[in-house]
Enzyme design. Sequence first.
Site, PDB file in Angstrom:
ATOM      1  N   TRP A 132      39.061  43.867  40.891  1.00 26.96           N
ATOM      2  CA  TRP A 132      39.777  44.874  41.497  1.00 26.96           C
ATOM      3  C   TRP A 132      41.709  44.771  40.535  1.00 26.96           C
ATOM      4  O   TRP A 132      42.186  45.742  40.848  1.00 26.96           O
ATOM      5  CB  TRP A 132      39.972  44.837  42.404  1.00 26.96           C
ATOM      6  N   ASN A 133      41.831  43.091  40.169  1.00 21.44           N
ATOM      7  CA  ASN A 133      43.487  42.815  40.475  1.00 21.44           C
ATOM      8  C   ASN A 133      43.622  43.765  38.838  1.00 21.44           C
ATOM      9  O   ASN A 133      44.981  44.050  38.530  1.00 21.44           O
ATOM     10  CB  ASN A 133      43.652  41.705  40.290  1.00 21.44           C
ATOM     11  N   LYS A 156      29.356  45.135  35.892  1.00 12.61           N
ATOM     12  CA  LYS A 156      29.300  45.785  37.814  1.00 12.61           C
ATOM     13  C   LYS A 156      30.213  45.088  38.099  1.00 12.61           C
ATOM     14  O   LYS A 156      30.662  44.404  38.132  1.00 12.61           O
ATOM     15  CB  LYS A 156      28.343  44.717  38.292  1.00 12.61           C
ATOM     16  N   HIS A 157      31.589  46.281  38.819  1.00  8.30           N
ATOM     17  CA  HIS A 157      32.742  45.741  39.233  1.00  8.30           C
ATOM     18  C   HIS A 157      32.223  46.236  40.537  1.00  8.30           C
ATOM     19  O   HIS A 157      32.096  46.150  40.789  1.00  8.30           O
ATOM     20  CB  HIS A 157      33.442  47.423  38.509  1.00  8.30           C
ATOM     21  N   GLY A 208      36.668  36.318  39.188  1.00  6.35           N
ATOM     22  CA  GLY A 208      36.544  37.032  40.947  1.00  6.35           C
ATOM     23  C   GLY A 208      36.978  35.774  41.465  1.00  6.35           C
ATOM     24  O   GLY A 208      37.373  34.573  40.927  1.00  6.35           O
ATOM     25  N   SER A 209      36.562  35.413  42.923  1.00  4.32           N
ATOM     26  CA  SER A 209      36.588  34.500  43.576  1.00  4.32           C
ATOM     27  C   SER A 209      36.014  32.983  43.080  1.00  4.32           C
ATOM     28  O   SER A 209      35.258  33.202  42.639  1.00  4.32           O
ATOM     29  CB  SER A 209      36.277  34.891  45.259  1.00  4.32           C
ATOM     30  N   GLU A 230      36.007  32.746  35.519  1.00  2.00           N
ATOM     31  CA  GLU A 230      37.526  33.103  35.293  1.00  2.00           C
ATOM     32  C   GLU A 230      37.291  33.077  37.513  1.00  2.00           C
ATOM     33  O   GLU A 230      36.942  34.274  37.340  1.00  2.00           O
ATOM     34  CB  GLU A 230      38.187  34.186  34.661  1.00  2.00           C
ATOM     35  N   LEU A 231      38.039  32.232  37.625  1.00  2.00           N
ATOM     36  CA  LEU A 231      37.952  31.816  39.456  1.00  2.00           C
ATOM     37  C   LEU A 231      39.739  31.876  38.854  1.00  2.00           C
ATOM     38  O   LEU A 231      40.827  32.142  38.761  1.00  2.00           O
ATOM     39  CB  LEU A 231      36.978  31.019  39.777  1.00  2.00           C
ATOM     40  N   CYS A 264      45.103  35.985  38.987  1.00  2.00           N
ATOM     41  CA  CYS A 264      44.878  34.495  39.445  1.00  2.00           C
ATOM     42  C   CYS A 264      45.937  33.501  37.844  1.00  2.00           C
ATOM     43  O   CYS A 264      46.120  32.385  39.085  1.00  2.00           O
ATOM     44  CB  CYS A 264      43.384  34.476  38.705  1.00  2.00           C
ATOM     45  N   GLU A 361      43.875  29.252  47.163  1.00  2.00           N
ATOM     46  CA  GLU A 361      45.126  30.571  47.223  1.00  2.00           C
ATOM     47  C   GLU A 361      45.345  31.685  47.662  1.00  2.00           C
ATOM     48  O   GLU A 361      45.190  31.906  48.172  1.00  2.00           O
ATOM     49  CB  GLU A 361      44.240  30.889  45.601  1.00  2.00           C
TER      50      GLU A 361
END
Length: 456
Positions: A132-133, A156-157, A208-209, A230-231, A264, A361
């Site tokens: 969502w960022n 899938k958002h 995401g996370s 991409e975390l 991130c 983080e």
Amino acid sequence: MTEYKIVNPATNTLVRRYPTADDATVDRAIEAAAEEFTDWRRRPVKERADAALAVSREFETRREELAAIITREMGKTTREALAEVDLSAAIFAYYAEHGPAFAADQRLDIRGGDDVVVRSEPLGALLGVMPWNYPYYQVARFAAPNLVLGNTVILKHAPSCPESAQAIEDIMRAAGLPAGAYVNVYATNEQVARIIEDPRVQGVSLTGSERAGRAVGEAAGRHLKKYVLELGGSDPFIVLPDADLEAAVSAAVEGRMGNAGQACTASKRFIVVDPLHDRFLGAFTDAVRALTTGDPTDDNVSFGPLSSEEAARTVIAQVSDAVEQGATAVTGGTRPTRTGAFIEPTILTGVTPDMRAYHEEIFGPVAVVHRVPDTATAIRLANDTPYGLGSVVFGRDIAAAKAVADALDVGMVSINGPSGTQEDLPFGGVKLSGVGRELGAYGMSEFVNRKVIRVR
Ligand code: NDP
């Protein structure tokens, strides 16, 4: 159970609920993407590039409307939302222009002199799982190169941005892409696992996370599917003794507080070599105190709320844990009284390894400032994190700054400027920050079959 809904974080009010997909809808999405692939991949690359250019134009045409959607969904300011729409348009335009060359045949000069060509072929239907960022940008950097290459996309958002998820699909249709080339689906995590498992799907990309990355990476590994992750990041921002202080402070504010700190590659740990520490901290604190939070649609505020009430609570819990164990909130550290997922911009000092703020983080407007005696200690502290995404080094002696860059275990280093992203600059990290690269030519090198054709 995943619930797709918009809750405006500036007011904490429910705007609209969206139905989660049933299994039949998910199956239809997979079928559509897999079936379309057989046609989409056969079209001339120029045709797919033209479609990407049309997508870029749609982003441009609907700029204001698209920006308003994400401000409502996740609270970023209108100014930042517009910049994100523009960047997404630029990404599609970039792959429209350069994608055909990235995908062109490569001739190899091998021993024996045979005629050898490496052809870049698409893999098939891919799944994107996005956060969502940056609701448009995250999708654009995955979808644009892959669509031009000839892959098809199931998306899938995040459950908090269903309206932007739908808007992206609408843009794809308006730009003339066939229905199966890009399919939005409001899927649950269980359905995501089944999509990855499905033999009609060839790969998955997630932003995401770490938790989400592990789940998706495990599922992909089990079924031998290619993945890109991409975390998170806990990016260091190193200030060397000869740094331009004013420029460093300005980059620190931009790098930490942009998007309300929810990036991130935000600079999260400021590591200042002793002679400059007090002056840096003083100027940084003054600059952060001058920031204002409030209604994200108001052009005069610096930033709006965090993405959700839960996100604000998580960040405040990390700050409180540090303060309770002896850290100092030089400024901020609390939530304003107004309704909404707001927190005050915060600077912490005295953070030690036993505190959550040292290792975790922090996904919000909280800067941790460390004082170190010398450059070697700065490098050690910078690398003392499970993450390795971006980093910033400030120093006038460029050779010395580059030597620090060489010693950092990260995917990206920015010298004398804040971390940034643009369509032609590769993006990605090492360690727990992820696997693979996006953007630039590398962004088209992940979900590709490098087919070798040798004429003997
Ligand atoms: P998540 O990582 O949970 O969400 C990102 C996406 O991954 C969402 O679409 C989410 O869907 C999906 N996802 C999560 N778990 C799974 C799973 N097991 N299987 C399949 N898909 C999954 O981020 P959060 O919103 O929970 O944010 C938590 C933290 O993650 C932040 O505080 C930040 O540290 C980090 N983060 C990093 C981002 C980055 O840009 N690298 C972006 C966003 C968050 P669903 O919500 O339905 O589970």
